[in-house]
Write an enzyme that holds these catalytic residues in place. Structure first.
Site: not given
Ligand code: PCA
Length: 235
Positions: A112, A102, A165, A189
């Protein structure tokens, strides 16, 4: 062996899933690290310096709850007590096809679905007086390039979303900024695992071995290491 330390965090399952791929990636990395430690101890016992470059940093790991209210306190406590030299937080981004470092975390929560504590914030700042956003301080372009070179899909993401996240990435960078600690820190991610998409063939997924390899590459680059091929890489 020096004792530079990399903190890597994962998240618990959420949103009705029974696994979070990031927990499994963390387990794999820990296993690889203890296997390498073991083989390095043996090698040192016989006078060989084999594999020492693989032990150039120590992994500190933690699994965090998918809960807006707890994430901030938990990451701040970890950063305070562990004093890591770098931080990579991991999360699942269901629906993405690539490993995605990110670029930015924003000072906003807008969920959501309810988090694992039943909380569903709407248009809520993460810290009232905090800056609007923080940029990742990980070498995200270099990480994407190296993961792609290894034949694994990767791209920079320009939004970590507005869920837990993004909240974790924001609080991590906010704490480090407040403490004036300029260490590499950010968020990556990963996609769903194949078992999570078994009934949804149209949804992209990635094998655990590829995700683990990608995160290991990201970790090595973050810690300033040249990539070294190790037996664990070929698993
Ligand atoms: N993904 C979520 C929260 C925990 C995770 O593994 C997110 O992208 O916010």
């Amino acid at each position: 062996m020096n004792n530079r330390r990399l903190l890597i965090t994962a998240f618990e399952p959420f949103g009705g899933e029974t696994v979070n791929p990031t927990m499994l990636v963390l387990n794999e990395l820990k296993e690889q690290q203890s296997a390498r430690k073991h083989s390095s101890c043996k090698a040192q016992g016989t006078g060989s310096a084999a594999e020492t470059s693989d032990l150039a940093y120590e992994l500190i790991t933690a699994v965090l709850p998918v809960a807006f209210k707890w994430v901030s306190a938990q990451i701040r406590e970890l950063l305070r007590t562990e004093q890591p030299d770098a931080v990579i937080c991991l999360g699942q981004a269901g629906g993405r096809a690539a490993v995605t470092p990110e670029r930015i975390a924003v000072n906003l929560a807008d969920a959501r679905i309810a988090d694992n504590a039943g909380f569903m914030p709407e248009d809520t700042p993460l810290r009232e007086e905090g800056p609007a956003a923080y940029f990742s301080t990980l070498p995200i372009k270099q990480i994407v390039q190296a993961i792609s070179d290894a034949g694994i899909r990767a791209s920079v993401s320009n939004s970590a979303g507005l869920y837990v996240c993004n909240c974790l990435m924001y609080h991590t960078l906010d704490f480090l900024a407040q403490e004036r600690r300029s260490i590499p820190a950010g968020f990556i991610h990963v996609p769903y695992l194949p078992e999570q998409t078994a009934n949804r063939p149209e949804v992209p997924c990635m094998e655990l071995t590829d995700m683990t390899k990608a995160i290991r590459i990201a970790a090595d680059i973050t810690m300033g290491l040249e990539r070294v091929q190790s037996p664990a890489d070929t698993r």
